[in-house]
Scaffold this motif. Structure first.
Motif, PDB file in Angstrom:
ATOM      1  N   SER A 371      -4.719   3.885  15.137  1.00  0.00           N
ATOM      2  CA  SER A 371      -4.625   5.336  15.297  1.00  0.00           C
ATOM      3  C   SER A 371      -5.417   6.008  14.179  1.00  0.00           C
ATOM      4  N   SER A 372      -5.681   7.295  14.326  1.00  0.00           N
ATOM      5  CA  SER A 372      -6.436   8.006  13.293  1.00  0.00           C
ATOM      6  C   SER A 372      -5.705   7.955  11.959  1.00  0.00           C
ATOM      7  N   GLU A 373      -4.389   8.015  11.993  1.00  0.00           N
ATOM      8  CA  GLU A 373      -3.614   7.936  10.758  1.00  0.00           C
ATOM      9  C   GLU A 373      -3.761   6.557  10.118  1.00  0.00           C
ATOM     10  N   GLN A 374      -3.742   5.511  10.946  1.00  0.00           N
ATOM     11  CA  GLN A 374      -3.887   4.141  10.439  1.00  0.00           C
ATOM     12  C   GLN A 374      -5.293   3.905   9.898  1.00  0.00           C
ATOM     13  N   VAL A 375      -6.293   4.495  10.575  1.00  0.00           N
ATOM     14  CA  VAL A 375      -7.668   4.377  10.083  1.00  0.00           C
ATOM     15  C   VAL A 375      -7.787   4.980   8.692  1.00  0.00           C
ATOM     16  N   LEU A 376      -7.223   6.159   8.522  1.00  0.00           N
ATOM     17  CA  LEU A 376      -7.298   6.838   7.234  1.00  0.00           C
ATOM     18  C   LEU A 376      -6.567   6.045   6.155  1.00  0.00           C
ATOM     19  N   GLU A 377      -5.408   5.525   6.510  1.00  0.00           N
ATOM     20  CA  GLU A 377      -4.623   4.739   5.551  1.00  0.00           C
ATOM     21  C   GLU A 377      -5.368   3.468   5.150  1.00  0.00           C
ATOM     22  N   ALA A 378      -5.947   2.768   6.145  1.00  0.00           N
ATOM     23  CA  ALA A 378      -6.683   1.531   5.866  1.00  0.00           C
ATOM     24  C   ALA A 378      -7.907   1.801   5.006  1.00  0.00           C
ATOM     25  N   PHE A 379      -8.583   2.916   5.292  1.00  0.00           N
ATOM     26  CA  PHE A 379      -9.791   3.230   4.539  1.00  0.00           C
ATOM     27  C   PHE A 379      -9.451   3.582   3.087  1.00  0.00           C
ATOM     28  N   LYS A 380      -8.397   4.367   2.896  1.00  0.00           N
ATOM     29  CA  LYS A 380      -8.012   4.743   1.535  1.00  0.00           C
ATOM     30  C   LYS A 380      -7.580   3.518   0.734  1.00  0.00           C
ATOM     31  N   LYS A 381      -6.889   2.616   1.376  1.00  0.00           N
ATOM     32  CA  LYS A 381      -6.473   1.396   0.707  1.00  0.00           C
ATOM     33  C   LYS A 381      -7.693   0.568   0.292  1.00  0.00           C
ATOM     34  N   ASP A 705     -19.757   4.178   0.048  1.00  0.00           N
ATOM     35  CA  ASP A 705     -19.599   3.321  -1.132  1.00  0.00           C
ATOM     36  C   ASP A 705     -18.650   4.000  -2.122  1.00  0.00           C
ATOM     37  N   GLY A 706     -17.499   3.372  -2.356  1.00  0.00           N
ATOM     38  CA  GLY A 706     -16.490   3.920  -3.258  1.00  0.00           C
ATOM     39  C   GLY A 706     -16.949   4.003  -4.689  1.00  0.00           C
ATOM     40  N   ARG A 707     -18.011   3.302  -5.052  1.00  0.00           N
ATOM     41  CA  ARG A 707     -18.477   3.301  -6.433  1.00  0.00           C
ATOM     42  C   ARG A 707     -19.120   4.622  -6.845  1.00  0.00           C
ATOM     43  N   PHE A 708     -19.364   5.504  -5.875  1.00  0.00           N
ATOM     44  CA  PHE A 708     -19.831   6.844  -6.230  1.00  0.00           C
ATOM     45  C   PHE A 708     -18.727   7.652  -6.895  1.00  0.00           C
ATOM     46  N   GLY A 709     -17.464   7.251  -6.631  1.00  0.00           N
ATOM     47  CA  GLY A 709     -16.323   7.925  -7.250  1.00  0.00           C
ATOM     48  C   GLY A 709     -15.983   9.271  -6.623  1.00  0.00           C
ATOM     49  N   THR A 710     -16.451   9.510  -5.400  1.00  0.00           N
ATOM     50  CA  THR A 710     -16.209  10.814  -4.758  1.00  0.00           C
ATOM     51  C   THR A 710     -15.607  10.642  -3.364  1.00  0.00           C
ATOM     52  N   THR A 711     -14.852   9.556  -3.169  1.00  0.00           N
ATOM     53  CA  THR A 711     -14.308   9.262  -1.841  1.00  0.00           C
ATOM     54  C   THR A 711     -13.399  10.377  -1.333  1.00  0.00           C
ATOM     55  N   GLU A 712     -12.478  10.825  -2.171  1.00  0.00           N
ATOM     56  CA  GLU A 712     -11.518  11.849  -1.730  1.00  0.00           C
ATOM     57  C   GLU A 712     -12.237  13.135  -1.338  1.00  0.00           C
ATOM     58  N   LYS A 713     -13.218  13.531  -2.098  1.00  0.00           N
ATOM     59  CA  LYS A 713     -13.981  14.733  -1.773  1.00  0.00           C
ATOM     60  C   LYS A 713     -14.715  14.560  -0.452  1.00  0.00           C
ATOM     61  N   GLY A 714     -15.283  13.389  -0.239  1.00  0.00           N
ATOM     62  CA  GLY A 714     -15.992  13.134   1.004  1.00  0.00           C
ATOM     63  C   GLY A 714     -15.079  13.169   2.216  1.00  0.00           C
ATOM     64  N   LEU A 715     -13.853  12.635   2.042  1.00  0.00           N
ATOM     65  CA  LEU A 715     -12.912  12.594   3.167  1.00  0.00           C
ATOM     66  C   LEU A 715     -12.528  13.986   3.663  1.00  0.00           C
ATOM     67  N   ASP A 716     -12.580  14.969   2.787  1.00  0.00           N
ATOM     68  CA  ASP A 716     -12.219  16.336   3.187  1.00  0.00           C
ATOM     69  C   ASP A 716     -13.142  16.882   4.271  1.00  0.00           C
ATOM     70  N   ALA A 717     -14.331  16.332   4.369  1.00  0.00           N
ATOM     71  CA  ALA A 717     -15.307  16.832   5.344  1.00  0.00           C
ATOM     72  C   ALA A 717     -15.221  16.113   6.681  1.00  0.00           C
ATOM     73  N   PHE A 718     -14.367  15.074   6.768  1.00  0.00           N
ATOM     74  CA  PHE A 718     -14.308  14.238   7.975  1.00  0.00           C
ATOM     75  C   PHE A 718     -12.895  14.220   8.564  1.00  0.00           C
ATOM     76  N   THR A 719     -12.836  13.821   9.831  1.00  0.00           N
ATOM     77  CA  THR A 719     -11.575  13.508  10.489  1.00  0.00           C
ATOM     78  C   THR A 719     -11.662  12.074  10.988  1.00  0.00           C
ATOM     79  N   ALA A 720     -10.647  11.276  10.678  1.00  0.00           N
ATOM     80  CA  ALA A 720     -10.642   9.884  11.126  1.00  0.00           C
ATOM     81  C   ALA A 720     -10.466   9.810  12.637  1.00  0.00           C
ATOM     82  N   LEU A 721     -11.196   8.906  13.278  1.00  0.00           N
ATOM     83  CA  LEU A 721     -11.074   8.696  14.719  1.00  0.00           C
ATOM     84  C   LEU A 721     -10.036   7.615  15.010  1.00  0.00           C
TER      85      LEU A 721
END
Length: 721
Positions: A371-381, A705-721
């Motif tokens: 689900s979109s919620e599971q996608v987001l959770e898996a990606f953040k992990k 790439d998480g090494r940019f250190g801006t993952t959370e900011k990037g996620l604000d612009a997207f919706t998980a499918l």
């Protein structure tokens, strides 16, 4: 020095290989003299309505044609008879230019109408209705007479018509009596002075003349367009093709297709599955004088006087028996009837119905997606477990908008792909074996499974059958009988039988045609650019009466072991320039929405304003519509992710590199706000996206790439499918 004939054989060796050798010299002689003897009444004659509705070619009653093995004997005996004939080409064109060429050449239209047995529409004349309109009094004159005579405007109009629009006479007719007789002359002088002083007679005359000219021009334009449309629709039963190559700058040959219609003699040669002649194109090179296209025909059987001359119009690459039946429906007026046409037609319909029922009841067997919620959770992990922020991440790209807008602080660009951590190419990447384990590339191997239209259609059909979020689509090269069966079934059901023809792999609205002509659909099988035929969405959702489509940018971060994908929250609404109407199928600005690569102006809508207007106009909740859109896009991606290559993306051995991809999904809505997936585009041009949102590229790379250190900011612009 080689003879002219020997040079002819060398230059034309590939074409001559299809012609019996004993006919080469007679052909050479006729080509040198441009001797079009078949149509001169020496051997053949054209019949109308015998044995078919249109024209057919017959051997003259007192003549006969002999198979080529007998020609050799005749030539050796110095006979003047040679049974190989030249045919001229009446018209060489291309489907995209045909209509405009016809509009500019009335003589060509006359010839083609005669050649195809089309009853010509009479040229327009001034109608009685127009003459009556021209005689109808001007509104100002009616009001003037009504006020002066103190009568109704209807009475004033009647009087003006009776007096041939003479104002004074009309007023006199309405007002004259013995007491007023003395005032007549005064009134006459007064009224004429007023009219002349105002300049109205001349102004009115000029205006009416301009309006008459405009009406006449419009009638002539409509007349020409009606003739052009009729010829264009009929030409698919007559037009033929030959292929030639053009050398590009890199020295590689590119095949091109020329479309042509034979002259009256060649076009009268009908199809038979048991033909008695071979008819084929022959391009004669006159050296410095250039190339002259002809067709030639020669008998492969003895043909007696009075017999019909037939050839095989079926291409050699049409192999399935069902496709052969379907293909010949393009030549309905040129096929020598065998009495079982209706049976063959029904075979195609019944085969379509059976397959349609199977697909409709097909069950999807894909593994369940997150689900979109599971996608987001898996990606953040996954991001949390990634390496800490790097001092520098090396990027190689040949994409302008990435070079211009990627501004993350720890980015370093390189000119050497081998040194890059991330490779972003706008071209089809092929050097998979050159990638190292630490590298990430912006493409998946075999992603043409969704970016090529015919591949996406096959993937969806085999995965989901007939989903309501995708229009029925057929690969004309491999599913000819299926699309013809669908067309014929719809014709019997009296459905709107409208189709859009699209190249497999063109973007930017190139090569699109809308048609309801079955012959045109079938003959795309002969096009050098392979196409799909897709049912046209005839009842789209409209925005202020105009068609629109929605462009979404989708990031697929990975496909294994689970599909991890995101859609950018900002989308683009592309709006047609004119109001939608099925009466204007040839009007690009009415039917299509991609204007930024055309000669037309582009109308862009801010997505937030678009959502606000849609909710206001249609009393809908956009969140519900967006959820359906996201679900449809996810289904396409899931089918690709969980289906093995070559149909999908999945592979048996793990890649030694990392990959992601960005696709441009084009979506339309039905008139009840349900999404329809139009296509998924490879490496979409995101320049406009960057102009709207300067952080667009940064947001994508933040998720790559998480090494940019801006993952959370990037996620604000997207919706998980």
């Amino acid at each position: 020095m080689a003879s002219a004939f020997e040079s002819f054989k060398v230059v034309h060796q590939y074409q001559l290989s299809s012609i019996p050798e004993e006919l080469w010299q007679p052909l050479f002689m006729k080509l040198g003299e441009d001797y079009l003897d078949a149509g001169k009444g020496n051997v053949a004659e054209i019949h109308l309505g015998d044995p078919m509705k249109g024209y057919s070619l017959h051997v003259k009653a007192d003549k006969s044609l002999k198979k080529h093995r007998q020609v050799q004997l005749l030539v050796s005996e110095r006979s003047t008879r040679v049974d190989i004939f030249l045919i001229d080409h009446a018209w060489i064109t291309s489907p995209e230019n045909a209509k405009q060429e016809l509009r500019l050449n009335v003589a060509l239209m006359d010839r083609l109408e005669n050649l195809m047995n089309i009853e010509q529409v009479d040229a327009p004349e001034n109608s009685d209705d127009e003459e009556e309109d021209d005689d109808k009094p001007d509104a100002e004159l009616i009001q003037l007479v009504a006020s002066q005579a103190n009568v109704s405007e209807k009475e004033a109009e009647t009087a003006l018509i009776a007096e041939n629009n003479e104002v004074v006479n009309a007023i006199m007719r309405l007002t004259i009596d013995p007491e007023q007789q003395a005032e007549t002359e005064k009134l006459d002088d007064l009224m004429m002075k007023q009219i002349l002083a105002s300049g109205k007679p001349q102004e009115k005359g000029d205006k009416e003349q301009q309006e008459r000219i405009k009406r006449r021009e419009q009638r002539e334009k409509d007349w020409i367009n009606e003739r052009v449309d009729t010829i264009y629709n009929k030409m698919w039963s007559y037009i033929q093709t030959y292929t030639y190559s053009i050398l590009q700058k890199d020295g590689q040959p590119t095949p091109q297709t020329a479309w042509y219609i034979n002259d009256e003699v060649g076009s009268a040669i009908c199809h038979s599955s048991d033909p008695n002649v071979i008819c084929l194109p022959f391009i004669f090179s006159r050296g410095a004088s250039g190339m002259i296209p002809y067709s030639v025909f020669f008998p492969i059987k003895d043909i007696a006087g009075g017999d019909i001359i037939t050839c095989d119009l079926l291409p050699k690459n049409v192999e399935r028996e069902s496709d052969k039946l379907a293909y010949l429906l393009a030549f309905q007026d040129r096929v020598l009837l065998t009495g079982d046409t209706e049976r063959k037609r029904n075979e195609l319909i019944q085969a379509f119905k059976a397959e349609h029922e199977r697909l409709k009841n097909q069950k999807c067997t894909l593994a369940e997606t997150l689900s979109s919620e599971q996608v987001l959770e898996a990606f953040k992990k996954e991001a949390a477990e990634a390496k800490t922020k790097a001092d520098s991440i090396i990027v190689w790209t040949d994409t302008t908008f990435v070079q211009q807008f990627l501004k993350l602080g720890n980015v370093k660009f390189t000119d050497d792909p081998a040194k890059a951590d991330i490779i972003w190419s706008c071209h089809d990447f092929q050097k998979w074996d050159s990638l190292s384990p630490h590298q990430t590339v912006n493409q998946f191997p075999n992603e043409k499974c969704i970016t090529f239209k015919h591949n996406m259609a096959e993937l969806i059909r085999k995965t989901y059958g007939l989903p309501d979020w995708y229009m029925p689509t057929y690969n004309i090269m491999t599913q000819l009988s299926e699309v013809v069966g669908d067309y014929l079934n719809s014709e019997d059901s009296q459905e709107t039988n409208l189709w859009i023809l699209k190249p497999w792999n063109f973007a930017r609205g190139l090569g699109l045609d809308i048609t309801k002509n079955l012959s045109e659909i079938i003959r795309q099988h002969d096009n050098s650019v392979p196409k799909i035929a897709q049912r046209y969405l005839v009842s789209p959702c409209l925005y202020n009466g105009k068609k629109f489509d929605l462009r979404y940018i989708v990031l697929v971060r990975r496909t294994e072991p689970n599909l991890i994908a995101f859609v950018y929250n900002m989308f683009w609404t592309r709006l047609a320039n004119k109001k939608y109407s099925l009466d204007s199928l040839d009007d690009y600005e009415c039917q299509f929405t991609v204007m930024n690569y055309s000669k037309y102006e582009m109308t862009q809508l801010d997505y937030k304003s678009f959502i606000h207007s849609m909710e206001k106009q249609h009393a809908i909740k956009w969140d519900v519509v967006q959820k359906d859109i996201n679900n449809a896009m996810k289904k396409v991606l899931a089918a690709a992710a969980f289906t093995s290559q070559p149909l999908g993306l999945a592979h048996t051995t793990p890649n030694k590199f990392d990959a992601f991809s960005v696709y441009g999904f084009d979506i339309m809505l039905t008139d009840d706000f349900k999404p329809v997936v139009i296509e998924a585009n490879f490496s979409p041009d995101c320049t406009r996206a960057c102009q709207y949102d300067p952080e667009f590229v940064n947001n994508i790379f933040s998720l790559v790439d998480g090494r940019f250190g801006t993952t959370e900011k990037g996620l604000d612009a997207f919706t998980a499918l």
